[in-house]
Structure formats: structure tokens, C-alpha cells
Design a protein around this motif. Structure first.
Motif, PDB file in Angstrom:
ATOM      1  N   GLU A 258       1.216  12.257  -4.871  1.00  0.00           N
ATOM      2  CA  GLU A 258       1.587  12.034  -3.473  1.00  0.00           C
ATOM      3  C   GLU A 258       0.357  11.776  -2.622  1.00  0.00           C
ATOM      4  N   ASP A 259      -0.747  12.428  -2.992  1.00  0.00           N
ATOM      5  CA  ASP A 259      -1.979  12.333  -2.206  1.00  0.00           C
ATOM      6  C   ASP A 259      -3.062  11.715  -3.087  1.00  0.00           C
TER       7      ASP A 259
ATOM      8  N   THR B  35      -0.949   9.823   2.866  1.00  0.00           N
ATOM      9  CA  THR B  35      -2.321   9.335   2.811  1.00  0.00           C
ATOM     10  C   THR B  35      -3.106   9.873   3.998  1.00  0.00           C
ATOM     11  N   THR B  36      -2.471   9.861   5.146  1.00  0.00           N
ATOM     12  CA  THR B  36      -3.084  10.401   6.357  1.00  0.00           C
ATOM     13  C   THR B  36      -3.422  11.880   6.178  1.00  0.00           C
TER      14      THR B  36
ATOM     15  N   THR C 275     -12.631  19.050   4.703  1.00  0.00           N
ATOM     16  CA  THR C 275     -13.312  19.821   3.657  1.00  0.00           C
ATOM     17  C   THR C 275     -14.770  19.374   3.515  1.00  0.00           C
ATOM     18  N   PHE C 276     -14.978  18.074   3.465  1.00  0.00           N
ATOM     19  CA  PHE C 276     -16.340  17.539   3.310  1.00  0.00           C
ATOM     20  C   PHE C 276     -17.220  17.952   4.496  1.00  0.00           C
TER      21      PHE C 276
ATOM     22  N   THR D 104      -4.202   2.325   6.070  1.00  0.00           N
ATOM     23  CA  THR D 104      -4.011   3.597   6.762  1.00  0.00           C
ATOM     24  C   THR D 104      -5.292   4.417   6.672  1.00  0.00           C
TER      25      THR D 104
ATOM     26  N   LEU E 274     -10.865   8.601  13.614  1.00  0.00           N
ATOM     27  CA  LEU E 274     -11.499   9.916  13.610  1.00  0.00           C
ATOM     28  C   LEU E 274     -12.986   9.811  13.966  1.00  0.00           C
TER      29      LEU E 274
ATOM     30  N   ARG F 247     -21.565  10.324   2.717  1.00  0.00           N
ATOM     31  CA  ARG F 247     -20.683  10.716   1.622  1.00  0.00           C
ATOM     32  C   ARG F 247     -19.376   9.922   1.621  1.00  0.00           C
ATOM     33  N   VAL F 248     -18.888   9.601   2.804  1.00  0.00           N
ATOM     34  CA  VAL F 248     -17.605   8.884   2.874  1.00  0.00           C
ATOM     35  C   VAL F 248     -17.787   7.449   3.377  1.00  0.00           C
TER      36      VAL F 248
ATOM     37  N   LEU G 192      -7.340   5.317   9.989  1.00  0.00           N
ATOM     38  CA  LEU G 192      -7.494   6.732  10.342  1.00  0.00           C
ATOM     39  C   LEU G 192      -8.967   7.116  10.378  1.00  0.00           C
TER      40      LEU G 192
ATOM     41  N   PHE H 297     -22.685  13.718   5.967  1.00  0.00           N
ATOM     42  CA  PHE H 297     -21.233  13.596   5.871  1.00  0.00           C
ATOM     43  C   PHE H 297     -20.835  12.116   5.876  1.00  0.00           C
TER      44      PHE H 297
ATOM     45  N   ARG I  44     -11.337  14.309  -3.498  1.00  0.00           N
ATOM     46  CA  ARG I  44     -11.838  15.672  -3.320  1.00  0.00           C
ATOM     47  C   ARG I  44     -12.780  16.036  -4.445  1.00  0.00           C
TER      48      ARG I  44
ATOM     49  N   TYR J 147      -6.034  11.278  -2.508  1.00  0.00           N
ATOM     50  CA  TYR J 147      -7.342  11.905  -2.375  1.00  0.00           C
ATOM     51  C   TYR J 147      -7.447  13.286  -3.007  1.00  0.00           C
TER      52      TYR J 147
ATOM     53  N   GLY K   8      -3.676  13.644   3.401  1.00  0.00           N
ATOM     54  CA  GLY K   8      -4.637  13.853   2.323  1.00  0.00           C
ATOM     55  C   GLY K   8      -6.051  13.498   2.732  1.00  0.00           C
ATOM     56  N   LEU K   9      -6.194  12.365   3.394  1.00  0.00           N
ATOM     57  CA  LEU K   9      -7.523  11.931   3.827  1.00  0.00           C
ATOM     58  C   LEU K   9      -8.083  12.887   4.877  1.00  0.00           C
ATOM     59  N   ALA K  10      -7.251  13.277   5.836  1.00  0.00           N
ATOM     60  CA  ALA K  10      -7.715  14.175   6.899  1.00  0.00           C
ATOM     61  C   ALA K  10      -8.187  15.503   6.311  1.00  0.00           C
ATOM     62  N   GLN K  11      -7.417  16.023   5.357  1.00  0.00           N
ATOM     63  CA  GLN K  11      -7.810  17.279   4.723  1.00  0.00           C
ATOM     64  C   GLN K  11      -9.118  17.136   3.947  1.00  0.00           C
ATOM     65  N   MET K  12      -9.254  16.013   3.238  1.00  0.00           N
ATOM     66  CA  MET K  12     -10.476  15.795   2.460  1.00  0.00           C
ATOM     67  C   MET K  12     -11.687  15.686   3.388  1.00  0.00           C
ATOM     68  N   LEU K  13     -11.543  14.929   4.464  1.00  0.00           N
ATOM     69  CA  LEU K  13     -12.661  14.767   5.395  1.00  0.00           C
ATOM     70  C   LEU K  13     -13.024  16.106   6.034  1.00  0.00           C
TER      71      LEU K  13
END
Lengths: 348, 348
Positions: B213-214, A236-237, A246-247, B236, B244, B275-276, B240, B272, B136, B216, A239-244
Motif C-alpha cells: 500500500e505504501d 503515497t501521501t 522520520t528522516f 503525488t 512541504l 538524502r531525499v 507533496l 536532510f 524507509r 515508501y 507514506g512519503l510524509a511519514q518517511m520524510l
């Protein structure tokens, strides 16, 4: 003091092209460490010879004729890959020739081979996988991350013991705060296993700080959880970090003026990125074994693999295995001597 | 068509000071909806009268003499708070006077009272809590988020059925992709319950897309998991994201030139953030009941509470309960008619 790391140079998605540059940087920074580069001589020998000229007496080659594939089943790797680079690296730890082994090979095979070759410490049913993550204040170690699903309360207690010993060894914290990952819903405070584990942890000699809902809050130095739950938290960490990320990139590249803003903000964004760079947190420690083994992510670059080497160095030279054994002995009311680790890691 | 939302105006950390402004904005935007404001008349009456002048025939007061405390135990709330704003709001749904109820009160009490007052749909052992999150691509609904720990494979299948019906109703997706939250370690693909649930889901009429698994990644419209695991994933995520955001703020306020960069980048960073913005995802749906109930976070502002109202409006007016009943009937091979929801929500 033995000061050699056994490095599986063939493991991971990129093998030698990542492991050798990482070793070179590691040997440049750390002037005490030695490296035993394990792998296929035809691929590895020229690289090791080159490094040996630059770092005399600090790198040697240990031949291995096989490589464990990234998708190979653990039992198959265990049975058919007896001369794999992964296995040879772990055997160097068993034989006292290295203080720790590092591999970017597949997790299941690494755990199975490490268990088979090194054996678990007395009092440990299941070794666990622990990783370090950034927190609001300091860092936090989390275990288990997927080696064990369907854990009992006793297993969670053992993870607490191992995690505390790990933090004591690696971070130099004398009384690590141990938290239990739990949910705070008013309705139900966790499941049966977690409730029982909380009782065990509270009654143990550990510095148990209770339930933790947010890993990142910095309220604990070690967070203990079932491997299924820990793996979900980690994924989850990621996936979320990658999505953020990207955004954020999308917003900054939306128009000419946002691109201009990105240029102005670039140094700040880069500092932010460095601070939470997942590569700096690469290198999960397999704990509960009679020897130190570190698992690198499979797809990483040399910078990230270098962090796994650092982590292995810390674990290997800070008496990780002995400390886990001592902590286990304290838990069981025995003396550390009775439960001491295999002599291998500290005998070389 | 019945078009009233029953709003517990006393619930949450801030009560009327948040719920009333949110209702005012909601009634301004949505020109069809009506609101039944439930709560203590001495506190609520002046506010409702004011809004009634502005929105004639679209807001009424439903008196309730009690408030469920944020830390009150569910069983205590159920027994001793029979005239609470939370309970009265849910009773309005049961009695067909409202299409959905919204409360920012405590989750455990809300679930207990909703179960008691509305009852579960036939074939549902345990209602679940579902929330929507950004992905995503598009959005993803996740359930359960903490109402049920120690779930069996059958429960996870039921969550899949309820989640698919929810997405069909609220998002208008005809064949929602249902994923199962699992871990992808080579060693062990999930625990026993999850492995069994995967078999059940694959054999069901649902559009099951396998393990996820992800959350997002956007690979599924609905992700199903045990409430313990789902709650950990949610916490989580929140932890997170907050960490951040703090780090980003710290980097931009480190020096005069980073503050300058922040000013330049501000419009981009704001986009940004919008959006989130977690406030846009406020409003978890209690599914599996014979009526629509939405739970808002307790500590939110009027903007976030407004999103919970929107979510309740969607659930209440898009035949959520009927669709869950239909989907359950399809699963059991029966007709929708046999398993239909209580007449209340569509009878008003």
C-alpha cells in the motif's frame, strides 16, 4: 433547526477513550451543537451523564448492543450487526433525529450500512468517499478515495458533481474549480475512461478546469479520480510524509550539535508540523447518500476525531445532501425539487 | 568490454549546457567509461574537442542533424526526425557501439523510437518505465510509470519479471522482493486486474511479497503497477515534496528569529535535503527492450543528469537486457539461450 450529530462512540481502535474526550471539546467550542452518543450503555452511560451535567440538554445516549469489528466484512456487518452503534448512528440520520453521523469504524462496513440504511440520491450509481487535503494555496477535496474501483466515465462525472456540491456546501465557494486527476505523459494522455470523463466534465455545467497532475498545486478545489487511483495517491501521501518526518527526526538527532540545532529550530518545526498535521484533515465525507455520514480514521486520537466531528457538523448544517441533489438536478436539466434529498436530514 | 554510453546531448530543456558538464564530471569519476556525444556538430564539436583533450580516447562525437522537440508527438518524431540526436543515440545501442543510451528528450518520443529501433524482448508486450525512489530502508524500484495505461494482469506480471531482473542487475540483490501496488480498503481489495495479477505473481518463480500500500515502507525492492497509477504516485510524490519544502522554507523565513533558527539548523536541513534530493533519483530505465535506454527528466541540471548517466552505466554494464531475457525464459519454462537479447549490447 436540527443540530444533533449522531456519534458512533464505540468505533475505531480506541472507542470511548477517544470519542468521549473529542465530544467534550467539540461541545465546549460549538455552543449550538448537540450530540447523540451511540453505543453500549454500560460503557457509555457514566461518560454521557458526566457530560450531560456539564452541557445540559446537549448530549443524550442512544443505546446499541453491538459493535462492528474493525476487520469485519461489510456484508457480515450488514446482516449480523443490526443493533450496532454504527448502524444506529446512521439510522438517526435517516429518521431525521441527527444532521450527520460520524464513525471511526471500518470503511467498508460503514459504506455498506450507510448505503443500505440511507439509500443513494437519485442519479447516483455509487456513493464516493471524499477527503480534504492541504494544498499550496488553500485546500483541495479529492474523491473517490477507495469506495469505487473500476469506475466508468459516468461515475467520474458524478464524482465531479458531488465534489462541487460538497465544496460549495462546506467551503462556501460558489463556483468550485473541478479538476480531473490525469497523467501528463506526452505519449498517452490518460486512459480511455479518463479521456471520456474529461469530455463529460467539459460538457457539464461544472466549472471544469481540465486535467490535474499534482493534487497539491492548488489549481482545483475538487480533484476527481477512480477510487483505486485516489487511494494510491492518499497512501503515497501518507507514506512519503511519514518517511520524510522520520528522516528529518533522524538528521536532527544524529549528534549533540544537531540536537542543539533541533532545540533552536523546534518552534519553527512545530509550526510547520501543525500546518501539515494529518489529524487536521481527518474526517472523510461519504457523498451521494440521502444523509451526511463522516468516516474518521480508525487509529486516531481525540484531537483528530474532533476534526471529523467538525467536518460532520459542516456537512450536516450546510445542506450538503440538498446541494448534491440540486447539482444533480441541474446536470440532468430537471428542477431541484424533483430530485430533492430524502426529507430526513433537514426535517428534524 | 564495450564501455561506451551514447548520450543525446541535445535533449531536455537545456541541451548542451547541461549534458556536457554532466559528461565531464562523469568521465572524471568513472575512469573506464567512454561517451559518444550525439548531436549537432556546430554546437557540440567545440565542447567535445575540449573534453577529448582532457579525456583522450574517451569521448567522440556522433553527428545528428535534428533534435526532437520536447512537445513533439511520438509518431511525428518517429517519422520526421530520422536523423535526430535521440534516434542516433539509440541506434548506437542497436549497432553494439554503445551499452546504453541516455536522453533528456520527451518521454513519448523516446519510448516510440526505442521500441521501433531496438524492438521488444521476446515475451514482452509492452516495455515499461522504471525508476528508483528512496524508501524507509534502502531503495525501491517502481514500474510502470506511464508508458502503459489500461494494463492487463499479464502486463503487470511482465512488469514484475522485468523489475526483478532490473533490481538483480543494478542493485545486486539476488532474490528481489516484488510487491504489487494495491489498496487495502476493507471493502474492496483492489480492482479485477490487480486481483488477477496477484494470482499470476504468486504462481510465478518471483519472490512475490504480496500487496503493497505504501511504496515508501521499504517492504519490497520492486513495486509493480499500471502506468496510470504509477504516474499518479510519482506526481503525488513530487507535488507533496515540493509543497512541504515550500512550507518549511516559509516557516523558517517568517521572522528574524526563525531566520536565525534556520541558520543554526542549516547543516542539518541540508543533510536532510541531500538524502531525499530528487536529483539523485533522476534517470528512469526503459525495460523490456533489446537494449538499455535511460530517460532523464527534461528540466534538470548537470548534477541530476549525471545521475541518469550513472544509471545508464549500471544498466548497460550489468547485463540488464540479458537478465530480463533470462528471467523471461525462466518464467516461460524455456532456456535463457532461446530467449536471449539481441547480441548488440554485449557485442561491441
Amino acid at each position: 433547526m436540527n443540530s444533533a450529530l449522531a456519534v458512533d462512540c464505540m468505533g475505531g481502535d480506541h472507542g470511548v477513550s477517544v470519542t468521549i474526550p473529542a465530544i467534550q471539546t467539540f461541545l465546549t467550542k460549538n455552543t449550538v451543537a448537540r450530540v447523540i452518543a451511540v453505543g453500549m450503555p454500560d460503557r457509555l452511560a457514566p461518560e454521557v451523564e458526566r457530560l450531560a451535567r456539564r452541557f445540559p440538554d446537549r448530549i443524550t445516549l442512544e443505546p446499541a448492543s453491538q459493535v462492528v469489528a474493525m476487520d469485519e466484512l461489510p456484508q457480515s456487518a450488514l446482516r449480523t450487526k443490526r443493533d450496532s452503534s454504527m448502524r444506529r448512528a446512521i439510522e438517526l440520520v435517516r429518521d431525521g433525529r441527527a444532521v450527520a453521523a460520524v464513525s471511526a469504524g471500518n470503511t467498508g462496513a460503514l459504506m455498506a450500512i450507510a448505503r443500505f440504511v440511507l439509500k443513494t440520491l437519485p442519479g447516483i450509481d455509487r456513493p464516493a468517499i471524499a477527503t480534504v487535503l492541504p494544498a499550496r494555496t488553500g485546500r483541495v477535496w479529492v474523491l473517490d478515495l477507495g469506495a469505487n474501483v473500476d469506475c466508468t466515465a459516468e461515475h467520474l462525472l458524478q464524482f465531479g458533481v458531488m465534489g462541487a456540491a460538497l465544496v460549495r456546501a462546506v467551503e462556501g465557494v460558489s463556483e468550485p474549480r473541478v479538476g480531473l486527476l490525469n497523467i501528463g505523459e506526452e505519449a498517452i494522455k490518460g486512459n480511455q475512461v479518463v479521456r471520456e470523463a474529461a469530455e463529460f466534465l467539459a460538457a457539464s455545467p461544472l466549472n471544469f478546469v481540465g486535467n490535474v497532475e499534482d493534487i497539491y498545486a492548488g489549481a482545483a478545489d475538487v480533484v476527481v479520480c477512480d477510487g483505486f487511483v485516489g487511494n494510491v495517491a492518499l497512501k503515497t501521501t501518507e507514506g512519503l510524509a511519514q518517511m520524510l518526518a522520520t528522516f528529518l527526526r533522524e538528521e536532527f538527532s544524529r549528534a549533540w550539535w544537531t540536537k542543539l540545532a533541533a532545540m533552536v529550530a523546534l518552534p519553527v518545526l512545530r509550526r510547520f508540523k501543525d500546518r501539515v498535521d494529518p489529524r487536521r484533515y481527518n474526517g472523510a465525507v461519504l457523498v451521494g447518500l440521502r444523509g451526511a455520514v463522516v468516516k474518521s480514521h480508525g487509529g486516531v486520537d481525540a484531537y483528530a476525531f474532533g476534526w471529523a466531528l467538525e467536518r460532520a457538523w459542516e456537512a450536516g448544517t450546510h445542506r450538503l445532501v440538498d446541494r448534491v441533489a440540486e447539482q444533480l438536478a441541474a446536470l440532468n436539466g430537471g428542477s431541484a425539487a424533483e430530485n430533492t434529498a430524502a426529507p430526513a436530514p433537514s426535517a428534524g
